[in-house]
Each structure stands twice: as structure tokens, then as C-alpha cells.
Design an enzyme around this catalytic site. Structure first.
Site, PDB file in Angstrom:
ATOM      1  N   ASP A  98       0.867  -1.174   0.000  1.00 25.94           N
ATOM      2  CA  ASP A  98       0.000   0.000   0.000  1.00 25.94           C
ATOM      3  C   ASP A  98       0.909   1.231   0.000  1.00 25.94           C
ATOM      4  O   ASP A  98       1.776   1.366   0.869  1.00 25.94           O
ATOM      5  CB  ASP A  98      -0.889  -0.019   1.258  1.00 25.94           C
ATOM      6  N   ASP A 200      -2.930   4.707  -2.409  1.00 29.62           N
ATOM      7  CA  ASP A 200      -3.955   5.337  -1.588  1.00 29.62           C
ATOM      8  C   ASP A 200      -4.303   6.734  -2.107  1.00 29.62           C
ATOM      9  O   ASP A 200      -3.393   7.537  -2.368  1.00 29.62           O
ATOM     10  CB  ASP A 200      -3.392   5.434  -0.160  1.00 29.62           C
ATOM     11  N   GLU A 242      -6.280   4.177  -6.101  1.00 32.61           N
ATOM     12  CA  GLU A 242      -7.589   4.372  -5.464  1.00 32.61           C
ATOM     13  C   GLU A 242      -8.102   5.738  -5.919  1.00 32.61           C
ATOM     14  O   GLU A 242      -7.538   6.767  -5.566  1.00 32.61           O
ATOM     15  CB  GLU A 242      -7.454   4.333  -3.939  1.00 32.61           C
ATOM     16  N   HIS A 316     -11.265  -2.541   3.146  1.00 28.65           N
ATOM     17  CA  HIS A 316     -11.204  -2.201   4.578  1.00 28.65           C
ATOM     18  C   HIS A 316     -11.954  -0.913   4.921  1.00 28.65           C
ATOM     19  O   HIS A 316     -12.008  -0.544   6.089  1.00 28.65           O
ATOM     20  CB  HIS A 316      -9.736  -2.084   4.984  1.00 28.65           C
ATOM     21  N   ASP A 317     -12.444  -0.196   3.920  1.00 28.51           N
ATOM     22  CA  ASP A 317     -13.211   1.034   4.172  1.00 28.51           C
ATOM     23  C   ASP A 317     -14.712   0.822   3.999  1.00 28.51           C
ATOM     24  O   ASP A 317     -15.501   1.717   4.302  1.00 28.51           O
ATOM     25  CB  ASP A 317     -12.810   2.141   3.178  1.00 28.51           C
TER      26      ASP A 317
HETATM   27  O1  TEU Z   1      -9.332   5.972   1.738  1.00 28.32           O
HETATM   28  C1  TEU Z   1      -9.731   7.148   1.083  1.00 28.32           C
HETATM   29  C2  TEU Z   1     -10.955   7.708   1.571  1.00 28.32           C
HETATM   30  O2  TEU Z   1     -11.359   8.749   1.093  1.00 28.32           O
HETATM   31  C3  TEU Z   1     -11.654   6.985   2.634  1.00 28.32           C
HETATM   32  O3  TEU Z   1     -11.500   7.700   3.789  1.00 28.32           O
HETATM   33  C4  TEU Z   1     -13.018   6.818   2.238  1.00 28.32           C
HETATM   34  O4  TEU Z   1     -13.538   7.978   1.714  1.00 28.32           O
HETATM   35  C5  TEU Z   1     -13.890   6.474   3.376  1.00 28.32           C
HETATM   36  O5  TEU Z   1     -13.304   5.596   4.246  1.00 28.32           O
HETATM   37  C6  TEU Z   1     -15.072   5.766   2.845  1.00 28.32           C
HETATM   38  O6  TEU Z   1     -16.085   6.469   3.286  1.00 28.32           O
HETATM   39  C7  TEU Z   1      -7.979   5.707   1.862  1.00 28.32           C
HETATM   40  C8  TEU Z   1      -7.793   4.459   2.698  1.00 28.32           C
HETATM   41  O7  TEU Z   1      -8.353   3.372   2.011  1.00 28.32           O
HETATM   42  C9  TEU Z   1      -8.390   4.686   4.042  1.00 28.32           C
HETATM   43  O8  TEU Z   1      -8.352   3.549   4.845  1.00 28.32           O
HETATM   44  C10 TEU Z   1      -7.621   5.812   4.693  1.00 28.32           C
HETATM   45  O9  TEU Z   1      -8.223   6.152   5.909  1.00 28.32           O
HETATM   46  C11 TEU Z   1      -7.572   7.052   3.816  1.00 28.32           C
HETATM   47  O10 TEU Z   1      -7.255   6.767   2.465  1.00 28.32           O
HETATM   48  C12 TEU Z   1      -6.502   7.981   4.291  1.00 28.32           C
HETATM   49  O11 TEU Z   1      -5.249   7.423   4.051  1.00 28.32           O
END
Ligand code: TEU
Length: 543
Positions: A98, A200, A242, A316-317
Site C-alpha cells: 500500500d 492510496d 484508489e 477495509h473502508d
Molecule cells: O481511503 C480514502 C478515503 O477517502 C476513505 O477515507 C473513504 O472515503 C472512506 O473511508 C469511505 O467512506 C484511503 C484508505 O483506504 C483509508 O483507509 C484511509 O483512511 C484514507 O485513504 C486515508 O489514508
């Protein structure tokens, strides 16, 4: 078009904190992942996207990195990491790291230096701005994790930008030294033999904060081309960005091979369909299955040879897909298999998130004290202050909160699901006694074996990788499409509902079954009553 390994494999995402704890501290770790490699090999995957394992104070579970070239102590050592890369390679599995370079942790050496004053050589590694005329925040940019994106640095009187938590200051990509430092770090990892990078929020690196432009800034693609040249270009690595704001047109800018940027992007158009337009992820509306089908079909057909899709339902989000759009009680197995079949039969590289392959579900909470995720916690306090009720906020967290997917992996029916011998950092879902890997492996009809079969089919049938896609016109809750390749046609059908549905496709005759989530054999699709969440693929002749 040149063919690449990353088009042929299935990638499995490991969220290390929650995968397998080897030393009893309640936190998953690298030796735990190594221990479970035989399981992943049995599933058949060709790569692991490893969520961040770098040194981090864990304000955002590793997405706030304080040293890119060291491993988080709870996860193990660099020697463990090298062993993971080597052991995985023996099983034909590549490790995708990542890459979190939109921001660092505020505890990163660069930021510690930058805070020392305006003259510090690292000052310009980050984004600083003077207060607005009224003395307040420089402008209206907001943080994804609630509130303003600006934090005052008392010492200098300037604000720094943080599009995520205030412990995640944004890097200034306009500074060539920042870009070079990132490329050097990427090469450090490439030299260790990794298989690629998941990038990311990469669509944010071209931001112009003074104009309140964050996603898809004007220099974004210039930076990615520069990065490609300076690091992974020509090395046959998988790179997946992403990109929350990508349309098919934008995705082609990233993934058209002729442009030499990335292999593919994660697009989220389909993931926003149950959100009220113009509102936040917490503000839900019912999913329109017709809209879902059409969004996915558009991505399937529009990239053509100018790009490549990544396919996913979970990460994971995001909440667990069967709890979100399937049925995680009565039709848990059937709906989990339907999502698997519909996804893996589409064109693109499939991603499986840990636990998805055994049908893990959301993990509801009754109080904010049970929530670990910073995004949910910040939103809770923000909305309480705005006058929302606790009940309404917790209901939204139970639907969409990120902890739903982050509860520990359920390995078996023993205490703490076999994840740890200690106390897990986040509570195990109480349903682990029924839903776990040991039970799935012991049941030849389990969700696990549907995933295994799909991954095996992909290795045997080039059609699944290269075939063209065509959406069929069917009643709204039936998702049906064709894949065609070198004179062969597969029909894929899924009943996206708790009800039976009538399928009428008299234009096809069934030649052979491929996969099905109910036991009986399919001999005709001319008139068929589909069971709830029934899904199948058959080889057909077009009449
Ligand atoms: O996620 C990007 C992000 O915008 C997320 O916060 C997303 O919008 C939200 O969780 C969904 O509603 C990436 C990573 O995948 C996330 O785990 C991180 O918290 C974020 O970037 C910051 O690095």
C-alpha cells in the site's frame, strides 16, 4: 494489446491488524500472515494487497506513516517482511504494498522538521497557508474525517493542510524534492521484490489547495507519468490507484497502456449508489439494482482496450457486501455466492477482501465506545453537535462504518475465533462460532469453495479474462450478461433479491454448466424460475 500477469490473477486484500495474530498481543502481524499462506494458496490467489505495515502511530490504522522504510513494531520486523515476500513467492503469490503518499503521519521526520519553522528545508514538503483575513482557517476545504482540513501550527502562526486526520498532514507534490523522495522509497521496496503498489487516494496528489481543488488536479497525470518513469515503468508490476472520483473517461487517463501510468484503478461509482445524492456516505437510500447493473456494465464496455477494470465489492473502508446489498441471515450463503459469481465473471482483475470468501458479515455496535475507526468516531461527535440522535448515528455506523470490515478474521470456533490468544484490538464478531474458516473448509458446499472454483475457472478459461461483455435486458432485479471469446459464449445470471423471479431467455440454449450456487443442474434458460439469490454461469449457443 500486450497481456500482463496482473490481468490473469485474483488479488486478496489482507488488513494485517485483523488477519492473524502470532504473538498474543491482540494485533495481527506478519508472522501471522506467513502462517496462513497455505490457506491463501489453497484459495488460489496470485497476489496479496497488503494494507500498510509501515511504522505508524496508528491514528488511522497505518494510513498515517511515520517511516516508510521500517515496519510497525506490532507487525514484526523488516526480516519478517522479507520472509513474507519470499515465502509468498514460493507459492506463486506476489505482495502488493500500500503506497500512502498523499500524506504522512505528523510524526514522520519530514513533518517534525517542517514544524521547526518557515526556514526549515522540509517546510515545503507540506502544504502551509496563512490565516484568512478574519484570522480563521485559510479556506473552506474540509477533511474526509469531519471538520476543516486546516490545522493551526501555533509556533509559526500558519495552518497546514490535512485532507484526512490532523495527524495526516498532506504532502506538497509540487515540490520536486517530495516527488524524488517518494520515488526513492518506492524503489527501495521494488528492490525487495514486491509485486506492485496499491496507491492510496492517488487522485488527490495533484491538488491545488488555494483554489480548493483536491481530486483530479491539473498535474495529476504528469506526476504519475513521472513516477512511472522513475520507478515501476517497464518492470511488470501491478499498480492500482484508489480513485474515488473516476469516471470511465478519467480511468482511461490512468490505465491506457499507451500513456504509461497505472495498470488499473479502483473506481467507486457503484459504491455510491445507496447514498443520497449530494450527501455523505452515512446518508443512505435503498439500492436501485437497475442502476447498479447499468453502472457496472458501463465500466465493462467503456474502457475497451484503453484501460483495465479492477473488480471488488469490499475493502477495509467498506461494509460487508452481503450485509449491505445481499441477505446476511436467511440467504447468507446464496447471496455471498451470487456476489462472488457476478463479480468474478466480469472483465477485469477481481479483488477479494479477507473474510469475504467465507461470507463474513457486518458487526453491529450499541455504543460509540465499541467503535475504533477515526472516521466513524469523528462523524459521531460532529453529528451529535448538529443535533442528530445517538440512535440515528449508530444506525448509520452499523450500516457503513469501516469497523464492519475490520473485525478480526474468523479462523475457527475457538475463543476469539482463533485470531489471537490474547484480547483482540477490536471485538470479534459474535457469529464466529458458525462463520469461520475451519467450518468453511469442512463443508464442500461452502462459500469458500465457490471462490476457489471461480479462481480455478479463471486459470482454465481465457474467456473469463479476455472475453467481451454484453449486458442483457432482463427484469430489474435479475443481473444477466454475456461473455464472448473466440466463438464461445458464457451466460451469467444472478437474481438480486429475496424473491423468486422469472427468467426468460429463449434465445439461448444451454450447452454446459460452469458454476451454480444451487444444487440442481441447469438445462434451459428459456423459462426458468430463479430461486432467491440464485446465480449461475452456463456455456450457451446463441440461436
Ligand atoms: O481511503 C480514502 C478515503 O477517502 C476513505 O477515507 C473513504 O472515503 C472512506 O473511508 C469511505 O467512506 C484511503 C484508505 O483506504 C483509508 O483507509 C484511509 O483512511 C484514507 O485513504 C486515508 O489514508
Amino acid at each position: 494489446m500486450k497481456k500482463h500477469w496482473w490481468q490473469e490473477v485474483v488479488i486478496y486484500q489482507v488488513y494485517p491488524r485483523s488477519f492473524k495474530d502470532s504473538d498474543g498481543d491482540g494485533i495481527g502481524d506478519l508472522p501471522g500472515i506467513i502462517e496462513k499462506l497455505p490457506y491463501l494458496e489453497k484459495l488460489g490467489i496470485g497476489g496479496i494487497w497488503l494494507s500498510p505495515v509501515y511504522q505508524s502511530p496508528n491514528d488511522d490504522n497505518g494510513y498515517d506513516i511515520s517511516d516508510y522504510e521500517n515496519i510497525m513494531a506490532e507487525f514484526g520486523t523488516m526480516a519478517d517482511m522479507e520472509q513474507l515476500i519470499a515465502e509468498a513467492a514460493k507459492r506463486g503469490i506476489k505482495i502488493i504494498m500500500d503506497l500512502v503518499v498523499n500524506h504522512t503521519s505528523d510524526e514522520h521526520r519530514w513533518f517534525v522538521e517542517a514544524k521547526k519553522g518557515r526556514e526549515n528545508p522540509y517546510r515545503d514538503y507540506y502544504v502551509w497557508a496563512d490565516p484568512a483575513k478574519d484570522g480563521g482557517v485559510p479556506n473552506g476545504l474540509g477533511s474526509t474525517f469531519s471538520g476543516t482540513a486546516w490545522e493551526l501550527d501555533e509556533a509559526s502562526g500558519q495552518y497546514y493542510l490535512h485532507l484526512f486526520s490532523k495527524k495526516q498532514p498532506d504532502l506538497n507534490w509540487e515540490n520536486p524534492q517530495v516527488r524524488q523522495a517518494v520515488y526513492d522509497m518506492m524503489n527501495f521496496w521494488i528492490d525487495k521484490g514486491i509485486g506492485g503498489f496499491r496507491m492510496d487516494v492517488i487522485d488527490l496528489i495533484g491538488k491545488i489547495p488555494e483554489k480548493e481543488i483536491t481530486g483530479n488536479g491539473p498535474k495529476l497525470h504528469e506526476y504519475l507519468q513521472e513516477m512511472n518513469q522513475a520507478t515501476f515503468g517497464g518492470k511488470e508490476l501491478l499498480t492500482v490507484g484508489e480513485t474515488w472520483g473516476a469516471t470511465p473517461e478519467i480511468a482511461k487517463l490512468y490505465s491506457n497502456p499507451a500513456r504509461q501510468e497505472l495498470s488499473m484503478v479502483f473506481q467507486f461509482e457503484h459504491m455510491g449508489l445507496d447514498q443520497e445524492p449530494g450527501k455523505e456516505k452515512w446518508d443512505l437510500q435503498p439500492l436501485d439494482v437497475g442502476a447498479l447493473k447499468h453502472a457496472l456494465a458501463r465500466w465493462q464496455t467503456e474502457l475497451g482496450s484503453e484501460g483495465w477494470n479492477s473488480l471488488f465489492w469490499e475493502n477495509h473502508d467498506l461494509p460487508r457486501i452481503i450485509s449491505r446489498w445481499g441477505n446476511d441471515s436467511r440467504y447468507r450463503e446464496a447471496s455471498a455466492k451470487l456476489f462472488a459469481i457476478l463479480l468474478h465473471m466480469m472483465k477485469g482483475t477481481p479483488y477479494v477482501y479477507q473474510g469475504e470468501e467465507i461470507g463474513m458479515t457486518n458487526a453491529p455496535v450499541t455504543d460509540i465506545s465499541e467503535v475504533a475507526d477515526i472516521e466513524s468516531r469523528n462523524m459521531y461527535h460532529e453529528r451529535l453537535a448538529k443535533g442528530f440522535t445517538k440512535e440515528a448515528i449508530l444506525a448509520a455506523i452499523n450500516k457503513k462504518g469501516r469497523d464492519n470490515a475490520r473485525t478480526p478474521m474468523q479462523w475457527d470456533a475457538t475463543k476469539e475465533a482463533g485470531f489471537t490468544t490474547g484480547t483482540p484490538w477490536l471485538a470479534v464478531n459474535p457469529n464466529y462460532r458458525e462463520i469461520n474458516v475451519a467450518a468453511a473448509l469442512a463443508d464442500p458446499n461452502s462459500i469458500f469453495y465457490t471462490y476457489q472454483q471461480l479462481i480455478k475457472l479463471r486459470k482454465e478459461h481465457p474467456l473469463m479474462i479476455w472475453g467481451d461483455f454484453e449486458l442483457l435486458s432482463t427484469p430489474t432485479t435479475i443481473f444477466a450478461y454475456l461473455r464472448r471469446y473466440e466463438g464461445e459464449t458464457w451466460l451469467v445470471v444472478g437474481n438480486f433479491s429475496d424473491d423468486t423471479q422469472e427468467l426468460h431467455l429463449p434465445q439461448f440454449s444451454v450447452l454446459a454448466p460452469v458454476i451454480h450456487n444451487y444444487p440442481e443442474k441447469i438445462t434451459s434458460v428459456a423459462h426458468r424460475l430463479l430461486a432467491p439469490w440464485e446465480a449461475f454461469t452456463v456455456k450457451v449457443r446463441e440461436e
